[in-house]
Design a protein around this motif. Structure first.
Motif, short mmCIF file in Angstrom:
data_model
loop_
_atom_site.label_atom_id
_atom_site.label_comp_id
_atom_site.label_asym_id
_atom_site.label_seq_id
_atom_site.Cartn_x
_atom_site.Cartn_y
_atom_site.Cartn_z
N ALA A 39 0.86 -1.18 0.00
CA ALA A 39 0.00 0.00 0.00
C ALA A 39 0.89 1.22 0.00
O ALA A 39 1.74 1.39 0.88
CB ALA A 39 -0.92 0.01 1.22
N LEU A 40 0.69 2.09 -0.98
CA LEU A 40 1.49 3.31 -1.13
C LEU A 40 0.59 4.51 -0.87
O LEU A 40 -0.39 4.74 -1.60
CB LEU A 40 2.09 3.38 -2.53
N PHE A 41 0.92 5.27 0.16
CA PHE A 41 0.09 6.40 0.57
C PHE A 41 0.58 7.68 -0.11
O PHE A 41 1.78 7.86 -0.35
CB PHE A 41 0.13 6.57 2.09
N THR A 42 -0.37 8.57 -0.37
CA THR A 42 -0.03 9.86 -0.98
C THR A 42 0.22 10.94 0.06
O THR A 42 0.75 12.00 -0.28
CB THR A 42 -1.17 10.33 -1.89
N GLY A 43 -0.18 10.70 1.31
CA GLY A 43 -0.08 11.71 2.35
C GLY A 43 -1.38 12.48 2.55
O GLY A 43 -1.49 13.27 3.49
N ARG A 44 -2.37 12.25 1.70
CA ARG A 44 -3.66 12.93 1.83
C ARG A 44 -4.47 12.28 2.95
O ARG A 44 -4.69 11.07 2.96
CB ARG A 44 -4.42 12.85 0.52
N ALA A 45 -4.93 13.08 3.90
CA ALA A 45 -5.78 12.59 4.98
C ALA A 45 -7.19 12.39 4.46
O ALA A 45 -7.75 13.25 3.77
CB ALA A 45 -5.78 13.58 6.14
N VAL A 46 -7.78 11.23 4.78
CA VAL A 46 -9.10 10.87 4.29
C VAL A 46 -10.00 10.58 5.49
O VAL A 46 -9.65 9.77 6.36
CB VAL A 46 -9.03 9.63 3.37
N THR A 47 -11.14 11.22 5.56
CA THR A 47 -12.02 11.06 6.71
C THR A 47 -13.35 10.40 6.38
O THR A 47 -14.16 10.16 7.28
CB THR A 47 -12.30 12.42 7.37
N SER A 48 -13.60 10.10 5.12
CA SER A 48 -14.84 9.42 4.75
C SER A 48 -14.54 8.38 3.69
O SER A 48 -13.66 8.56 2.84
CB SER A 48 -15.88 10.42 4.23
N ALA A 49 -15.26 7.27 3.76
CA ALA A 49 -15.03 6.18 2.82
C ALA A 49 -15.52 6.56 1.43
O ALA A 49 -16.51 7.28 1.27
CB ALA A 49 -15.74 4.92 3.30
N ALA A 50 -14.82 6.09 0.41
CA ALA A 50 -15.22 6.33 -0.97
C ALA A 50 -14.88 5.09 -1.78
O ALA A 50 -14.03 4.28 -1.40
CB ALA A 50 -14.51 7.55 -1.54
N ARG A 62 -2.82 3.77 -2.85
CA ARG A 62 -2.96 2.76 -3.91
C ARG A 62 -2.53 1.42 -3.32
O ARG A 62 -1.46 1.33 -2.69
CB ARG A 62 -2.10 3.11 -5.12
N VAL A 63 -3.35 0.40 -3.51
CA VAL A 63 -3.09 -0.93 -2.95
C VAL A 63 -2.93 -1.92 -4.10
O VAL A 63 -3.84 -2.06 -4.94
CB VAL A 63 -4.22 -1.37 -2.01
N VAL A 64 -1.80 -2.60 -4.12
CA VAL A 64 -1.51 -3.60 -5.15
C VAL A 64 -1.23 -4.92 -4.45
O VAL A 64 -0.33 -5.00 -3.60
CB VAL A 64 -0.30 -3.19 -6.01
N THR A 65 -1.99 -5.97 -4.77
CA THR A 65 -1.79 -7.28 -4.16
C THR A 65 -1.84 -8.35 -5.23
O THR A 65 -2.33 -8.13 -6.35
CB THR A 65 -2.88 -7.59 -3.10
N GLY A 66 -1.34 -9.53 -4.88
CA GLY A 66 -1.38 -10.64 -5.82
C GLY A 66 -1.21 -11.97 -5.15
O GLY A 66 -0.66 -12.06 -4.04
N ARG A 67 -1.67 -13.02 -5.80
CA ARG A 67 -1.49 -14.39 -5.33
C ARG A 67 -0.17 -14.93 -5.87
O ARG A 67 -0.12 -15.83 -6.69
CB ARG A 67 -2.65 -15.26 -5.80
N ALA A 68 0.91 -14.31 -5.42
CA ALA A 68 2.24 -14.65 -5.92
C ALA A 68 3.27 -14.06 -4.98
O ALA A 68 2.94 -13.35 -4.03
CB ALA A 68 2.44 -14.11 -7.34
N ALA A 69 4.53 -14.37 -5.22
CA ALA A 69 5.62 -13.81 -4.43
C ALA A 69 5.74 -12.31 -4.67
O ALA A 69 5.33 -11.80 -5.72
CB ALA A 69 6.93 -14.50 -4.78
N PHE A 70 6.32 -11.60 -3.71
CA PHE A 70 6.45 -10.15 -3.82
C PHE A 70 7.18 -9.75 -5.09
O PHE A 70 6.81 -8.78 -5.76
CB PHE A 70 7.16 -9.58 -2.60
N LEU A 88 5.66 1.02 -10.67
CA LEU A 88 5.24 1.56 -9.38
C LEU A 88 6.34 2.41 -8.73
O LEU A 88 6.07 3.11 -7.76
CB LEU A 88 4.85 0.43 -8.43
N LEU A 89 7.55 2.36 -9.27
CA LEU A 89 8.68 3.03 -8.62
C LEU A 89 8.50 4.54 -8.49
O LEU A 89 8.80 5.10 -7.42
CB LEU A 89 9.98 2.70 -9.36
#
Length: 274
Positions: free
Chosen positions: A48-59, A78-86, A94-95
């Protein structure tokens, strides 16, 4: 006889210091930590890579999700996941986002033989707030055979150290460690270690703060990157720690901590308390 869970997860991440002068070195360290965390599991991985923006309500999120994983953009991360090795989930494109992300949370996993499909859930988990605390919730990772989503729902919205520790003591039996971020405060990371699940915290000479399941991973980072650690400590069992950017210098500091009593699952006895 005490049974030992075969479910294993690797936790790693970084909270950047705004004044650090070598963001590329921190990014290199993070990718190396993720690769080293494959020893804790190659069945699933995520970041999970955060932008620094504070979020107070779900969207609603935008992006893709299927049986192999997801690439979802939420407000503030931004959240990136997978059924595999890192090393297969991580992508070079993503860099640029990693280089500027002020906070990054990573996770790897190994499946238990008895799990329904042979694979654990891919993390990090995005968990909304609930009830009277309904807000944007948190993004969390865990180690150990625990009901992670249920625990994170209990923790969502809790910002007092004593109340958080009380919740952890009641909800974390057995081998476990957690790392999570309140989406309303993306300048802070919450870390907790219960019983028999190591979690190490380190600060480098530019005041970036890292965490990792194994201290050995940090030593490898030191050998293969420009990062030099000024201090590193393994959290004691039964420790909750909140670290974040604080005045007057804006660098990561310990903002709060508390102890709780982790219970060894199946023994009916308490482990040592920090």
């Amino acid at each position: 006889m005490i049974g030992v869970s075969t479910v294993m997860y690797g936790l790693f991440g970084v909270l950047r210091s705004p004044g650090a002068g070598d963001p590329g070195a921190v990014s290199d360290a993070l990718v190396i930590l993720g690769t080293l965390a494959e020893e804790r599991g190659r069945d699933t991985a995520g970041i999970a890579l955060f932008t620094g923006r504070a979020v107070t309500s779900a969207a609603a999120s935008a992006g893709t999700r299927d049986a192999r994983g997801c690439d979802l953009s939420y407000d503030g991360c931004r959240v990136v996941t997978g059924r595999a090795a890192f090393s297969r989930v991580w992508r070079p494109e993503l860099l640029p986002l990693l280089d500027v992300a002020p906070l990054v949370v990573g996770h790897t996993g190994r499946a238990a033989p008895e799990s329904p499909d042979g694979r654990p859930d891919a993390g990090p988990l995005v968990v909304p707030g609930a009830g009277a605390r309904a807000d944007a919730g948190l993004v969390g990772t865990h180690d150990g055979d625990v009901a992670a989503e249920r625990i994170f729902r209990l923790l969502a919205g809790r910002r007092d150290a004593a109340a958080t520790a009380e919740t952890l003591g009641a909800a974390l039996p057995g081998r476990a460690a957690l790392a999570w971020v309140d989406r309303a405060r993306p300048d802070r990371v919450h870390l907790a270690r219960a019983a028999r699940s190591p979690l190490t915290v380190a600060v480098d000479t530019e005041q970036n703060l890292y965490w990792a399941s194994e201290p050995r991973w940090l030593r490898t980072v030191r050998r293969h990157t420009r990062v030099r650690f000024a201090t590193a400590v393994m959290l004691r069992e039964g420790t909750y720690l909140r670290a974040g950017l604080g005045a007057p210098d804006g660098r990561p500091h310990v903002l709060g901590s508390a102890g709780f009593t982790p219970t060894a699952r199946g023994t009916g006895e308490f482990a040592a308390t920090a």
